[in-house]
Design a protein around this motif. Structure first.
Motif, PDB file in Angstrom:
ATOM      1  N   SER A   1     -24.551  24.397 -18.047  1.00  0.00           N
ATOM      2  CA  SER A   1     -25.149  25.565 -18.708  1.00  0.00           C
ATOM      3  C   SER A   1     -26.371  25.106 -19.482  1.00  0.00           C
ATOM      4  CB  SER A   1     -24.166  26.218 -19.683  1.00  0.00           C
ATOM      5  OG  SER A   1     -22.910  26.415 -19.074  1.00  0.00           O
ATOM      6  N   VAL A   2     -27.443  25.876 -19.354  1.00  0.00           N
ATOM      7  CA  VAL A   2     -28.704  25.530 -20.029  1.00  0.00           C
ATOM      8  C   VAL A   2     -29.035  26.674 -20.986  1.00  0.00           C
ATOM      9  CG1 VAL A   2     -31.130  24.950 -19.692  1.00  0.00           C
ATOM     10  CG2 VAL A   2     -29.463  24.350 -17.920  1.00  0.00           C
ATOM     11  N   LEU A   3     -28.946  26.384 -22.277  1.00  0.00           N
ATOM     12  CA  LEU A   3     -29.074  27.435 -23.297  1.00  0.00           C
ATOM     13  C   LEU A   3     -30.333  27.257 -24.128  1.00  0.00           C
ATOM     14  CD1 LEU A   3     -26.261  28.638 -25.660  1.00  0.00           C
ATOM     15  CD2 LEU A   3     -28.381  27.822 -26.660  1.00  0.00           C
ATOM     16  N   ARG A   4     -31.003  28.386 -24.361  1.00  0.00           N
ATOM     17  CA  ARG A   4     -32.124  28.379 -25.288  1.00  0.00           C
ATOM     18  C   ARG A   4     -31.920  29.567 -26.210  1.00  0.00           C
ATOM     19  NH1 ARG A   4     -36.119  31.899 -27.265  1.00  0.00           N
ATOM     20  NH2 ARG A   4     -37.614  30.596 -28.321  1.00  0.00           N
ATOM     21  N   SER A   5     -32.163  29.385 -27.506  1.00  0.00           N
ATOM     22  CA  SER A   5     -32.018  30.512 -28.426  1.00  0.00           C
ATOM     23  C   SER A   5     -33.228  30.581 -29.345  1.00  0.00           C
ATOM     24  CB  SER A   5     -30.746  30.377 -29.268  1.00  0.00           C
ATOM     25  OG  SER A   5     -30.936  29.437 -30.298  1.00  0.00           O
ATOM     26  N   ASN A   6     -33.342  31.696 -30.045  1.00  0.00           N
ATOM     27  CA  ASN A   6     -34.359  31.758 -31.096  1.00  0.00           C
ATOM     28  C   ASN A   6     -33.846  30.920 -32.276  1.00  0.00           C
ATOM     29  OD1 ASN A   6     -32.370  33.328 -32.214  1.00  0.00           O
ATOM     30  ND2 ASN A   6     -33.649  35.104 -32.599  1.00  0.00           N
ATOM     31  N   ASN A   7     -34.543  31.010 -33.420  1.00  0.00           N
ATOM     32  CA  ASN A   7     -34.181  30.079 -34.501  1.00  0.00           C
ATOM     33  C   ASN A   7     -33.065  30.577 -35.411  1.00  0.00           C
ATOM     34  OD1 ASN A   7     -35.534  27.650 -34.076  1.00  0.00           O
ATOM     35  ND2 ASN A   7     -37.485  28.585 -34.660  1.00  0.00           N
TER      36      ASN A   7
ATOM     37  N   MET B   1     -35.179  22.252 -14.287  1.00  0.00           N
ATOM     38  CA  MET B   1     -34.784  21.300 -15.329  1.00  0.00           C
ATOM     39  C   MET B   1     -33.320  20.906 -15.167  1.00  0.00           C
ATOM     40  SD  MET B   1     -34.009  21.562 -19.284  1.00  0.00           S
ATOM     41  CE  MET B   1     -34.612  23.169 -19.464  1.00  0.00           C
ATOM     42  N   ALA B   2     -32.455  21.897 -14.877  1.00  0.00           N
ATOM     43  CA  ALA B   2     -31.022  21.605 -14.704  1.00  0.00           C
ATOM     44  C   ALA B   2     -30.837  20.601 -13.562  1.00  0.00           C
ATOM     45  CB  ALA B   2     -30.257  22.895 -14.415  1.00  0.00           C
TER      46      ALA B   2
ATOM     47  N   ASP C   1     -29.784  15.159 -11.453  1.00  0.00           N
ATOM     48  CA  ASP C   1     -30.226  13.985 -10.680  1.00  0.00           C
ATOM     49  C   ASP C   1     -30.215  12.728 -11.555  1.00  0.00           C
ATOM     50  OD1 ASP C   1     -30.491  15.544  -8.452  1.00  0.00           O
ATOM     51  OD2 ASP C   1     -32.679  15.701  -8.550  1.00  0.00           O
ATOM     52  N   LEU C   2     -30.574  12.890 -12.830  1.00  0.00           N
ATOM     53  CA  LEU C   2     -30.524  11.727 -13.739  1.00  0.00           C
ATOM     54  C   LEU C   2     -29.076  11.254 -13.922  1.00  0.00           C
ATOM     55  CD1 LEU C   2     -33.111  12.776 -16.490  1.00  0.00           C
ATOM     56  CD2 LEU C   2     -33.356  10.891 -14.854  1.00  0.00           C
ATOM     57  N   MET C   3     -28.185  12.217 -14.042  1.00  0.00           N
ATOM     58  CA  MET C   3     -26.751  11.875 -14.168  1.00  0.00           C
ATOM     59  C   MET C   3     -26.299  11.093 -12.944  1.00  0.00           C
ATOM     60  SD  MET C   3     -24.896  15.364 -15.277  1.00  0.00           S
ATOM     61  CE  MET C   3     -25.306  16.176 -16.814  1.00  0.00           C
ATOM     62  N   ALA C   4     -26.648  11.640 -11.757  1.00  0.00           N
ATOM     63  CA  ALA C   4     -26.206  11.021 -10.504  1.00  0.00           C
ATOM     64  C   ALA C   4     -26.765   9.607 -10.398  1.00  0.00           C
ATOM     65  CB  ALA C   4     -26.668  11.872  -9.326  1.00  0.00           C
ATOM     66  N   ASP C   5     -28.002   9.434 -10.826  1.00  0.00           N
ATOM     67  CA  ASP C   5     -28.658   8.129 -10.766  1.00  0.00           C
ATOM     68  C   ASP C   5     -27.910   7.133 -11.669  1.00  0.00           C
ATOM     69  OD1 ASP C   5     -30.545   6.362  -9.980  1.00  0.00           O
ATOM     70  OD2 ASP C   5     -32.039   6.956 -11.479  1.00  0.00           O
TER      71      ASP C   5
ATOM     72  N   VAL D   1     -35.456  17.694 -25.226  1.00  0.00           N
ATOM     73  CA  VAL D   1     -36.851  17.952 -25.607  1.00  0.00           C
ATOM     74  C   VAL D   1     -37.766  17.458 -24.489  1.00  0.00           C
ATOM     75  CG1 VAL D   1     -36.460  17.891 -28.107  1.00  0.00           C
ATOM     76  CG2 VAL D   1     -36.978  15.755 -26.891  1.00  0.00           C
ATOM     77  N   ASN D   2     -39.034  17.835 -24.566  1.00  0.00           N
ATOM     78  CA  ASN D   2     -39.991  17.523 -23.487  1.00  0.00           C
ATOM     79  C   ASN D   2     -39.430  17.949 -22.123  1.00  0.00           C
ATOM     80  OD1 ASN D   2     -42.071  16.487 -25.052  1.00  0.00           O
ATOM     81  ND2 ASN D   2     -41.003  14.531 -25.259  1.00  0.00           N
ATOM     82  N   HIS D   3     -38.982  19.199 -22.109  1.00  0.00           N
ATOM     83  CA  HIS D   3     -38.256  19.708 -20.932  1.00  0.00           C
ATOM     84  C   HIS D   3     -39.188  20.238 -19.848  1.00  0.00           C
ATOM     85  CE1 HIS D   3     -39.284  23.330 -23.098  1.00  0.00           C
ATOM     86  NE2 HIS D   3     -38.582  22.887 -24.143  1.00  0.00           N
ATOM     87  N   GLY D   4     -40.439  20.500 -20.201  1.00  0.00           N
ATOM     88  CA  GLY D   4     -41.392  20.955 -19.185  1.00  0.00           C
ATOM     89  C   GLY D   4     -41.341  22.449 -18.882  1.00  0.00           C
ATOM     90  N   VAL D   5     -40.486  23.212 -19.546  1.00  0.00           N
ATOM     91  CA  VAL D   5     -40.466  24.671 -19.302  1.00  0.00           C
ATOM     92  C   VAL D   5     -41.606  25.291 -20.125  1.00  0.00           C
ATOM     93  CG1 VAL D   5     -39.128  26.813 -19.456  1.00  0.00           C
ATOM     94  CG2 VAL D   5     -37.967  24.643 -18.939  1.00  0.00           C
TER      95      VAL D   5
END
Ligand SMILES: C=C1C[C@]23C[C@@]1(O)CC[C@H]2[C@@]12CC[C@H](O)[C@@](C)(C(=O)O1)[C@H]2[C@@H]3C(=O)O
Ligand SMILES: O=C(O)CCC(=O)C(=O)O
Ligand SMILES: [Fe+2]
Length: 342
Positions: free
Chosen positions: A220-226, A153-154, A159-163, A56-60
């Motif tokens: 993989s970065v997935l977004r779907s409808n509801n 975002m990916a 980068d957070l993982m690497a950190d 959440v709060n992904h900025g897209v």
């Protein structure tokens, strides 16, 4: 390779399987708030425990998401003859019911797109865009805007993982997606409602939208409808359904990231079951490395005396193997030094 004939409705049902467990993800789906960089610890834990989490709060910007969804719906609602002009998906284009080249079928229509068209694939793109007769370039712009943001975002997540894993340099993972030669894919899936699913449900069958598999890439970065349908497999073999959330993104660890972390992160098995009433629309960015990239555990992650669990291979070799295997095949198996099957 298998010659395709038109699949019958029976082929889409998972008759031999136990009914889908109606549990929702226990205890809750790991939730990462990207506005709180300290959540990098939770992010790494989620990759180790499940290989799956929600962001959440992904900025897209919602505008890019909504525009892409409405373009996609417009396309999938057009007559079959129009959609077929954008097919077959070899490797990019429109596909329906047949997934990949190895006989898999699913109750799904889809568009496979190159997020970064190369000059040589320009003709593929022209063919694809010709489908959007009215405003073809608008569609390309909508895809570009969306993919640019989702890729950003990916990379932030990598980068957070690497950190958190104290990897050096900090962009060791994200630079693979940022590379001009990055072999990434963008996919839009449309699962039409299937009224016949109700009769089959009585027999305990489930209509398969997209059969079980792991994603071969890094992330993989997935977004779907509801509309629900996405299910993930827990380590104990139970399938659980993931409650949809059109305002969030779902992240999967791919096979390549499992290898680069020497098995610390898990590439999660997932699938989609179709719905009798609602259509599901999903869009997935699969972030992959350049074809010549060696996929191997990152040296800084290996403890003293820790060996790689995997044989050496490049992304080209792995992709080639993956795309010649059926969806549910355990693709990493043959690349393990000691087979997990023993
Ligand atoms: C059956 C197949 C479809 C797939 C290529 C494969 O041979 C095995 C991997 C499948 C997959 C899953 C994740 C993505 O949706 C995808 C585009 C990918 O990179 O690997 C698909 C492939 C596809 O649909 O062609
Ligand atoms: O459509 C979905 O929700 C997931 C599809 C998927 O797993 C894939 O395309 O690889
Ligand atoms: Fe997938």
């Amino acid at each position: 390779m298998v010659a395709f004939s038109k699949p019958t409705i029976e082929q889409f049902f998972l008759k031999a399987c136990k009914p889908v467990n109606p549990l929702t993800f226990p205890p809750t789906i790991p939730l990462i708030d990207l506005s709180k960089p300290e959540s990098k610890h939770l992010l790494v834990k989620a990759c180790q425990d499940f290989g799956f989490f929600k962001v959440v709060n992904h900025g897209v910007p919602a505008k890019f998401i909504n525009e892409l969804e409405s373009e996609a719906i417009k396309f999938f609602s057009s007559p079959l003859s129009v959609k077929q002009k954008a097919g077959p998906p070899s490797p990019f284009g429109y596909g329906s019911k047949n997934i990949g080249r190895n006989g898999d079928v699913g109750w799904v229509e889809y568009l496979l797109l190159d997020p970064k068209p190369e000059p040589e694939s320009e003709s593929d793109h022209r063919r694809l865009l010709s489908v959007f007769q009215e405003h073809p370039e608008d569609f390309r712009c909508v895809v570009d805007d969306y993919v640019t943001e989702v890729k950003k975002m990916a990379c932030e997540i990598l980068d957070l993982m690497a950190d958190e894993l104290k990897l050096e340099p900090k962009n060791v993972l994200s630079k693979l997606l940022m590379d001009e030669q990055s072999d990434s894919v963008f996919r839009v899936n449309y699962y039409p409602p299937c009224p016949e699913v109700r009769e089959h449900e009585i027999d305990g069958g489930n209509l398969i939208g997209f059969g079980e598999h792991t994603d071969p890439q890094i992330i993989s970065v997935l977004r779907s409808n509801n509309t629900s349908g996405l299910e993930i497999s827990l380590r104990d073999g139970r399938w659980v359904s993931v409650p949809p959330d059109s305002d969030s993104f779902f992240i999967n660890v791919g096979d390549s990231l499992q290898v680069m972390t020497n098995g610390r992160f898990k590439s999660i098995k997932h699938r989609v079951v179709a719905n009798s009433k609602e259509s599901r629309v999903s869009m997935i960015y699969f972030g992959g490395p350049p074809l010549n990239e060696k996929i191997a555990p990152l040296a800084s992650l290996l403890e003293t005396d820790e060996d790689s669990l995997y044989k050496e291979f490049t992304w080209f070799e792995y992709k080639n193997y993956a795309f010649n295997s059926a969806l549910s095949h355990d693709r990493l198996g043959v690349f393990e030094k000691i087979s997990s099957k023993i």
